[in-house]
Design a protein around this motif. Sequence first.
Motif, PDB file in Angstrom:
ATOM      1  N   THR A 119       4.368   5.615   6.942  1.00 62.25           N
ATOM      2  CA  THR A 119       3.404   5.466   5.844  1.00 62.25           C
ATOM      3  C   THR A 119       4.183   5.375   4.542  1.00 62.25           C
ATOM      4  O   THR A 119       5.081   6.175   4.303  1.00 62.25           O
ATOM      5  CB  THR A 119       2.463   6.689   5.799  1.00 62.25           C
ATOM      6  OG1 THR A 119       1.837   6.823   7.073  1.00 62.25           O
ATOM      7  CG2 THR A 119       1.416   6.525   4.721  1.00 62.25           C
ATOM      8  N   CYS A 120       3.842   4.395   3.714  1.00 63.68           N
ATOM      9  CA  CYS A 120       4.571   4.190   2.470  1.00 63.68           C
ATOM     10  C   CYS A 120       4.551   5.452   1.615  1.00 63.68           C
ATOM     11  O   CYS A 120       3.508   6.076   1.426  1.00 63.68           O
ATOM     12  CB  CYS A 120       3.958   3.034   1.692  1.00 63.68           C
ATOM     13  SG  CYS A 120       4.759   2.769   0.093  1.00 63.68           S
ATOM     14  N   LYS A 121       5.708   5.815   1.085  1.00 63.28           N
ATOM     15  CA  LYS A 121       5.814   7.021   0.276  1.00 63.28           C
ATOM     16  C   LYS A 121       5.168   6.857  -1.097  1.00 63.28           C
ATOM     17  O   LYS A 121       5.016   7.828  -1.819  1.00 63.28           O
ATOM     18  CB  LYS A 121       7.289   7.413   0.107  1.00 63.28           C
ATOM     19  CG  LYS A 121       7.941   7.960   1.377  1.00 63.28           C
ATOM     20  CD  LYS A 121       9.392   8.357   1.122  1.00 63.28           C
ATOM     21  CE  LYS A 121      10.017   9.006   2.354  1.00 63.28           C
ATOM     22  NZ  LYS A 121      11.402   9.453   2.111  1.00 63.28           N
ATOM     23  N   ILE A 122       4.801   5.636  -1.455  1.00 67.57           N
ATOM     24  CA  ILE A 122       4.136   5.434  -2.744  1.00 67.57           C
ATOM     25  C   ILE A 122       2.655   5.075  -2.558  1.00 67.57           C
ATOM     26  O   ILE A 122       1.781   5.740  -3.090  1.00 67.57           O
ATOM     27  CB  ILE A 122       4.856   4.357  -3.574  1.00 67.57           C
ATOM     28  CG1 ILE A 122       6.200   4.918  -4.075  1.00 67.57           C
ATOM     29  CG2 ILE A 122       3.992   3.894  -4.752  1.00 67.57           C
ATOM     30  CD1 ILE A 122       7.000   3.963  -4.916  1.00 67.57           C
ATOM     31  N   CYS A 123       2.367   4.017  -1.785  1.00 68.43           N
ATOM     32  CA  CYS A 123       0.982   3.531  -1.758  1.00 68.43           C
ATOM     33  C   CYS A 123       0.250   3.872  -0.467  1.00 68.43           C
ATOM     34  O   CYS A 123      -0.931   3.546  -0.320  1.00 68.43           O
ATOM     35  CB  CYS A 123       0.943   2.021  -1.999  1.00 68.43           C
ATOM     36  SG  CYS A 123       1.421   1.027  -0.573  1.00 68.43           S
ATOM     37  N   SER A 124       0.931   4.528   0.468  1.00 67.72           N
ATOM     38  CA  SER A 124       0.328   5.006   1.720  1.00 67.72           C
ATOM     39  C   SER A 124      -0.062   3.896   2.696  1.00 67.72           C
ATOM     40  O   SER A 124      -0.707   4.166   3.697  1.00 67.72           O
ATOM     41  CB  SER A 124      -0.900   5.900   1.455  1.00 67.72           C
ATOM     42  OG  SER A 124      -0.533   7.010   0.683  1.00 67.72           O
ATOM     43  N   ARG A 156       9.860  -0.457   5.687  1.00 68.36           N
ATOM     44  CA  ARG A 156       9.442  -1.231   4.513  1.00 68.36           C
ATOM     45  C   ARG A 156       7.925  -1.322   4.480  1.00 68.36           C
ATOM     46  O   ARG A 156       7.293  -1.696   5.472  1.00 68.36           O
ATOM     47  CB  ARG A 156      10.039  -2.644   4.526  1.00 68.36           C
ATOM     48  CG  ARG A 156       9.694  -3.440   3.265  1.00 68.36           C
ATOM     49  CD  ARG A 156      10.560  -4.694   3.141  1.00 68.36           C
ATOM     50  NE  ARG A 156      10.465  -5.251   1.800  1.00 68.36           N
ATOM     51  CZ  ARG A 156       9.649  -6.248   1.458  1.00 68.36           C
ATOM     52  NH1 ARG A 156       8.876  -6.809   2.356  1.00 68.36           N
ATOM     53  NH2 ARG A 156       9.627  -6.686   0.207  1.00 68.36           N
ATOM     54  N   CYS A 157       7.360  -0.984   3.324  1.00 70.92           N
ATOM     55  CA  CYS A 157       5.908  -1.007   3.161  1.00 70.92           C
ATOM     56  C   CYS A 157       5.389  -2.441   3.235  1.00 70.92           C
ATOM     57  O   CYS A 157       5.900  -3.326   2.551  1.00 70.92           O
ATOM     58  CB  CYS A 157       5.532  -0.379   1.826  1.00 70.92           C
ATOM     59  SG  CYS A 157       3.766  -0.503   1.471  1.00 70.92           S
ATOM     60  N   GLY A 158       4.364  -2.656   4.052  1.00 78.07           N
ATOM     61  CA  GLY A 158       3.777  -3.987   4.174  1.00 78.07           C
ATOM     62  C   GLY A 158       2.979  -4.390   2.950  1.00 78.07           C
ATOM     63  O   GLY A 158       2.611  -5.549   2.800  1.00 78.07           O
ATOM     64  N   ASP A 159       2.704  -3.442   2.066  1.00 74.59           N
ATOM     65  CA  ASP A 159       1.895  -3.753   0.882  1.00 74.59           C
ATOM     66  C   ASP A 159       2.757  -3.842  -0.383  1.00 74.59           C
ATOM     67  O   ASP A 159       2.966  -4.917  -0.932  1.00 74.59           O
ATOM     68  CB  ASP A 159       0.804  -2.688   0.730  1.00 74.59           C
ATOM     69  CG  ASP A 159      -0.289  -3.117  -0.226  1.00 74.59           C
ATOM     70  OD1 ASP A 159      -0.118  -4.150  -0.906  1.00 74.59           O
ATOM     71  OD2 ASP A 159      -1.314  -2.426  -0.313  1.00 74.59           O
ATOM     72  N   CYS A 160       3.341  -2.714  -0.813  1.00 75.66           N
ATOM     73  CA  CYS A 160       4.081  -2.739  -2.090  1.00 75.66           C
ATOM     74  C   CYS A 160       5.555  -3.096  -1.911  1.00 75.66           C
ATOM     75  O   CYS A 160       6.265  -3.312  -2.891  1.00 75.66           O
ATOM     76  CB  CYS A 160       3.938  -1.405  -2.827  1.00 75.66           C
ATOM     77  SG  CYS A 160       4.957  -0.059  -2.197  1.00 75.66           S
ATOM     78  N   GLY A 161       6.028  -3.141  -0.675  1.00 79.14           N
ATOM     79  CA  GLY A 161       7.395  -3.588  -0.430  1.00 79.14           C
ATOM     80  C   GLY A 161       8.463  -2.509  -0.561  1.00 79.14           C
ATOM     81  O   GLY A 161       9.662  -2.803  -0.470  1.00 79.14           O
TER      82      GLY A 161
HETATM   83 ZN   LIG Z   1       3.728   0.789  -0.446  1.00 80.79          ZN
END
Ligand SMILES: [Zn+2]
Length: 249
Positions: free
Chosen positions: A14-19, A53-58
């Motif tokens: 899970t992205c550490k910034i945008c989840s 790698r986050c699929g949303d914010c990168g």
């Molecule tokens: Zn993210």
Amino acid sequence: MNNVAVRPVERVSTCKICSAQAPLYGVTDFHKSCEEARGRYLPLTGVAIYYHRCGDCGLVFTHAFDDWSKAEYVQHIYNDDYVLIDPEYIDTRPTGNAAFILDFIKKGKDLKCLDYGGGNGKLAGLLREGGLDAQSWDPMDAPETPLPSESFDFISAFEVLEHTPEPVATARQALGRLGPRGVLMFSTLTIDHVPPRGMDNWYIAPRNGHITLYTRRALDTLFEREGYRVHHFNDGLHMALKTTPDWMS
Ligand SMILES: [Zn+2]
């Protein structure tokens, strides 16, 4: 590194910034350093460091050091050999950054400045020589020294954010020391376009403690959540603020 238990990795984190969902991105040896860009290679350790790698914010990040204590960071990363893989840390970078800051805030009067994650304190010392009220704080250089409790007009954080395993907590801590109309100037290299399995990027370097690598969008998301907007000077230099202070206009 031999006795350090590295956590087994999940295929999707899970992205550490945008989840958002963050699949595994790539893997490299613990000893991969930024100096490889100059053709200097440390011996391989055999310790694999996986990045997601986050699929949303990168955002590109690893969980490998999430559970490390400060003592473990000091032992394995910020140790006597650190200067070998970041030779500009001691002198070149603080000197250049000090000159830049002194010029950037020259219209400010009696600004209180903090160099957050200031390493050996060189930058803050140069700012004081330049006539500024400046102090340094670094959790790895002086682990027992608490973050100053007062608030500041200008906080710098050069090459800090890529070193944290907790980007939200670190950004929140730095912003929490800003006074009204305070400004946080920070550097970290944003990597907006990476190929699949782009682990050859020189900045993805666990030996340097480069744990969290940002895109501009990841930085925007991180700071917007705290009520700040980000101005990107370029891929490496950024500024977070709510309102433009008088000395900048
Ligand atoms: Zn993210």
